[in-house]
Design a protein around this motif. Structure first.
Motif, PDB file in Angstrom:
ATOM      1  N   ASP A 261       0.839  -1.201   0.000  1.00 13.12           N
ATOM      2  CA  ASP A 261       0.000   0.000   0.000  1.00 13.12           C
ATOM      3  C   ASP A 261       0.872   1.248   0.000  1.00 13.12           C
ATOM      4  OD1 ASP A 261       0.935   0.268   2.594  1.00 13.12           O
ATOM      5  OD2 ASP A 261      -0.934  -0.354   3.542  1.00 13.12           O
ATOM      6  N   ALA A 262       0.231   2.408   0.225  1.00 14.07           N
ATOM      7  CA  ALA A 262       0.940   3.676   0.102  1.00 14.07           C
ATOM      8  C   ALA A 262       1.976   3.899   1.189  1.00 14.07           C
ATOM      9  CB  ALA A 262      -0.072   4.826   0.112  1.00 14.07           C
ATOM     10  N   ALA A 263       2.004   3.044   2.218  1.00  9.98           N
ATOM     11  CA  ALA A 263       3.005   3.194   3.270  1.00  9.98           C
ATOM     12  C   ALA A 263       4.389   2.737   2.820  1.00  9.98           C
ATOM     13  CB  ALA A 263       2.588   2.410   4.515  1.00  9.98           C
ATOM     14  N   PHE A 264       4.448   2.020   1.704  1.00 11.37           N
ATOM     15  CA  PHE A 264       5.722   1.479   1.224  1.00 11.37           C
ATOM     16  C   PHE A 264       6.281   2.342   0.107  1.00 11.37           C
ATOM     17  CE2 PHE A 264       3.715  -2.090   3.288  1.00 11.37           C
ATOM     18  CZ  PHE A 264       4.776  -2.699   3.944  1.00 11.37           C
ATOM     19  N   PRO A 265       7.589   2.305  -0.073  1.00  8.20           N
ATOM     20  CA  PRO A 265       8.198   3.083  -1.150  1.00  8.20           C
ATOM     21  C   PRO A 265       7.960   2.422  -2.502  1.00  8.20           C
ATOM     22  CG  PRO A 265       9.876   1.791  -0.040  1.00  8.20           C
ATOM     23  CD  PRO A 265       8.609   1.599   0.750  1.00  8.20           C
ATOM     24  N   TYR A 269      11.032  -3.146  -7.836  1.00  7.49           N
ATOM     25  CA  TYR A 269      10.593  -4.467  -7.388  1.00  7.49           C
ATOM     26  C   TYR A 269       9.493  -4.378  -6.332  1.00  7.49           C
ATOM     27  CZ  TYR A 269      14.010  -2.913  -3.975  1.00  7.49           C
ATOM     28  OH  TYR A 269      14.707  -2.141  -3.071  1.00  7.49           O
ATOM     29  N   LEU A 270       8.914  -3.191  -6.120  1.00  6.11           N
ATOM     30  CA  LEU A 270       7.861  -2.991  -5.119  1.00  6.11           C
ATOM     31  C   LEU A 270       6.868  -1.957  -5.640  1.00  6.11           C
ATOM     32  CD1 LEU A 270       6.503  -3.318  -2.395  1.00  6.11           C
ATOM     33  CD2 LEU A 270       8.274  -1.875  -1.368  1.00  6.11           C
ATOM     34  N   MET A 271       5.671  -2.422  -5.979  1.00  9.76           N
ATOM     35  CA  MET A 271       4.648  -1.551  -6.535  1.00  9.76           C
ATOM     36  C   MET A 271       3.704  -1.050  -5.443  1.00  9.76           C
ATOM     37  SD  MET A 271       5.056  -1.280  -9.895  1.00  9.76           S
ATOM     38  CE  MET A 271       6.780  -1.011  -9.391  1.00  9.76           C
ATOM     39  N   ARG A 272       3.428   0.234  -5.503  1.00  9.96           N
ATOM     40  CA  ARG A 272       2.439   0.862  -4.632  1.00  9.96           C
ATOM     41  C   ARG A 272       1.442   1.600  -5.514  1.00  9.96           C
ATOM     42  NH1 ARG A 272       4.856   5.867  -1.365  1.00  9.96           N
ATOM     43  NH2 ARG A 272       2.827   6.784  -1.812  1.00  9.96           N
ATOM     44  N   PRO A 273       0.264   1.993  -4.978  1.00  9.58           N
ATOM     45  CA  PRO A 273      -0.742   2.653  -5.822  1.00  9.58           C
ATOM     46  C   PRO A 273      -0.276   4.027  -6.289  1.00  9.58           C
ATOM     47  CG  PRO A 273      -1.678   1.894  -3.735  1.00  9.58           C
ATOM     48  CD  PRO A 273      -0.202   1.802  -3.587  1.00  9.58           C
ATOM     49  N   PHE A 286      -5.321   0.359 -12.561  1.00  7.44           N
ATOM     50  CA  PHE A 286      -4.103  -0.201 -11.972  1.00  7.44           C
ATOM     51  C   PHE A 286      -4.232  -0.288 -10.457  1.00  7.44           C
ATOM     52  CE2 PHE A 286      -0.201   0.554  -9.637  1.00  7.44           C
ATOM     53  CZ  PHE A 286       0.612  -0.468 -10.099  1.00  7.44           C
ATOM     54  N   ASN A 287      -4.704   0.793  -9.838  1.00  5.61           N
ATOM     55  CA  ASN A 287      -4.838   0.794  -8.377  1.00  5.61           C
ATOM     56  C   ASN A 287      -5.767  -0.313  -7.898  1.00  5.61           C
ATOM     57  OD1 ASN A 287      -3.100   2.928  -8.181  1.00  5.61           O
ATOM     58  ND2 ASN A 287      -4.591   4.400  -7.400  1.00  5.61           N
ATOM     59  N   ASN A 288      -6.862  -0.533  -8.620  1.00 12.45           N
ATOM     60  CA  ASN A 288      -7.806  -1.569  -8.206  1.00 12.45           C
ATOM     61  C   ASN A 288      -7.225  -2.966  -8.387  1.00 12.45           C
ATOM     62  OD1 ASN A 288      -9.739   0.295  -7.485  1.00 12.45           O
ATOM     63  ND2 ASN A 288     -10.801   0.234  -9.450  1.00 12.45           N
ATOM     64  N   ARG A 289      -6.494  -3.165  -9.471  1.00 11.70           N
ATOM     65  CA  ARG A 289      -5.868  -4.473  -9.688  1.00 11.70           C
ATOM     66  C   ARG A 289      -4.805  -4.737  -8.618  1.00 11.70           C
ATOM     67  NH1 ARG A 289      -6.370  -6.373 -15.171  1.00 11.70           N
ATOM     68  NH2 ARG A 289      -4.968  -8.103 -14.575  1.00 11.70           N
ATOM     69  N   LEU A 290      -4.023  -3.712  -8.290  1.00 10.17           N
ATOM     70  CA  LEU A 290      -3.017  -3.862  -7.245  1.00 10.17           C
ATOM     71  C   LEU A 290      -3.670  -4.099  -5.893  1.00 10.17           C
ATOM     72  CD1 LEU A 290       0.284  -2.014  -6.732  1.00 10.17           C
ATOM     73  CD2 LEU A 290      -1.344  -1.990  -4.857  1.00 10.17           C
ATOM     74  N   SER A 291      -4.748  -3.342  -5.603  1.00  9.32           N
ATOM     75  CA  SER A 291      -5.425  -3.485  -4.305  1.00  9.32           C
ATOM     76  C   SER A 291      -6.003  -4.887  -4.150  1.00  9.32           C
ATOM     77  CB  SER A 291      -6.531  -2.442  -4.185  1.00  9.32           C
ATOM     78  OG  SER A 291      -7.250  -2.605  -2.983  1.00  9.32           O
ATOM     79  N   ARG A 292      -6.541  -5.436  -5.220  1.00 10.79           N
ATOM     80  CA  ARG A 292      -7.114  -6.780  -5.156  1.00 10.79           C
ATOM     81  C   ARG A 292      -6.047  -7.814  -4.799  1.00 10.79           C
ATOM     82  NH1 ARG A 292      -8.277 -10.968  -9.124  1.00 10.79           N
ATOM     83  NH2 ARG A 292     -10.166 -12.116  -8.536  1.00 10.79           N
TER      84      ARG A 292
END
Length: 396
Positions: A261-265, A269-273, A286-292
């Motif tokens: 989530d948005a707490a991570f950089p 190799y690390l995706m955030r919204p 993209f955000n919805n696919r990542l959130s799922r």
């Protein structure tokens, strides 16, 4: 005036008397309290626990596992929790130590409450919890929470694509607070909690965890200081090389990534919204696919805390022992994981409405151009004929 020799004799007599009293005091502390002498006649282990083995449903409610699973667990760690009988008291058998520890984890009851119901000393109950959790870590860690290998990462990535429609995914990452009674003289560093950082696969299985960071640490801070974060940065975790996304070789090779989530950089190799202001339709998809995909780790935490309800309480153990308890809980989570029970525990967690509290978000970060480009490729792919899924248009 008392002669010197007389004073020395008197001092020696007093010293011997003192040593005798101390010896008697030590021996008295080894005696079993009369209340606990009724353990076999009145203690829960010899009556309630024995009866529960005749009722599988109630046994599962009480220990959060079946009698057969408990027997298997005992066969693995039994030698590690076996103690020697002394001249003053009989040893607590491994099965009773395991029962006490599992009931503590499953119920969150106080150590004192368990001591009364099992007719044991409070120190014995505390030691049983410590011994069992340490034995689980020592004996079961390598089998149920091993260090990931190239094959492991590829297995996880295949699972995320087939089950959650997110390709090249190494797992979902998140951090949660575990509430503790902070030790004295520790100031505000704990904030009365420690952080559990976890990377979870598509089937809610913990693949990498770190526990023990101070409660004041952010998700990003816990990740940056973790072996996982350092290993991903230095490329020493045997992660598969970049590969094309399914059916989209024209987009080029893309790194394998974790989702958070948005707490991570944001890293290659690390995706955030995307930040949630003035988003285009493509970015919202993209955000919805990542959130799922990322919700898998939230659900794993829900299953963990629904099974081991001690995680909903303020744990009154030394932080080092809390670390071992949480690690043991995660290992047992993997040991007990099954599709049917996963559904039931998720429903139970939702009904209770109790979740481990999230670690505070300390804000964004300056992402590299490479990381932004990787996110753009995923975004483009999810909005292409090769990468889109039928349900995604209904979520924006």
């Amino acid at each position: 005036m008392v002669p010197v020799s007389r004073r020395r004799t008197l001092a020696l007599v007093l010293l011997l008397e003192g040593l005798q009293k101390r010896g008697r005091g030590r021996r008295s502390r080894l005696w079993v309290h009369p209340f606990n002498q009724q353990r076999r006649q009145q203690g829960d282990f010899y009556h309630l626990v024995a009866e529960l083995r005749l009722d599988s449903q109630r046994h599962h409610q009480y220990f959060r596992m079946s009698a057969e699973q408990m027997d298997e667990l005992l066969s693995l760690i039994g030698p590690e929790v076996t103690t020697q009988r002394t001249n003053y008291r009989a040893a607590i058998e491994p099965k009773q130590r395991l029962a006490v520890a599992l009931r503590y984890m499953a119920s969150g009851d106080s150590l004192a409450s368990l001591a009364y119901s099992y007719r044991l000393g409070c120190t014995t109950v505390r030691n049983s919890v410590h011994m069992v959790c340490a034995a689980i870590e020592k004996i079961m860690m390598e089998r149920f929470l091993p260090r990931p290998t190239r094959d492991t990462w590829e297995e996880v990535a295949d699972g995320f694509w087939k089950k959650w429609n997110f390709p090249n995914c190494l797992g979902a990452i998140d951090g949660k607070h575990v509430t503790i009674q902070a030790p004295p003289l520790t100031g505000s560093q704990y904030f009365n909690s420690i952080v559990l950082l976890a990377l979870v696969d598509s089937n809610y299985r913990f693949r990498v965890i770190q526990v023990g960071d101070f409660g004041r640490t952010s998700d990003g801070g816990a990740y940056a200081g973790s072996a996982l974060g350092r290993g991903m940065e230095t490329q020493t975790l045997d992660v598969p090389p970049s590969a094309s996304l399914p059916g989209a070789a024209h987009l080029g090779d893309v790194p394998h990534v974790m989702v958070g989530d948005a707490a991570f950089p944001l890293k290659p190799y690390l995706m955030r919204p995307y930040p949630s202001l003035n988003l285009t339709r493509q970015k919202r998809i993209f955000n919805n696919r990542l959130s799922r995909a990322r919700m898998v780790v939230e659900d794993a935490f829900g299953i963990l805390s629904s099974r081991w309800r001690v995680l909903h309480r303020r744990i009154n153990l030394h932080p080092q022992n809390v670390d071992t308890l949480v690690l043991a809980a995660c290992i047992l989570h993997n040991f007990l994981l099954s599709p049917r029970e996963t559904v039931r525990l998720l429903e139970e967690a939702e009904q209770q409405g109790k979740k481990l509290s999230p670690v505070r978000n300390m804000g964004g970060n300056r992402a590299s151009r490479e990381a932004c480009n990787v996110r753009e490729i995923f975004s483009t792919y999810f909005n292409s004929p090769q990468g889109s899924v039928p349900w995604q248009d209904r979520t924006v």
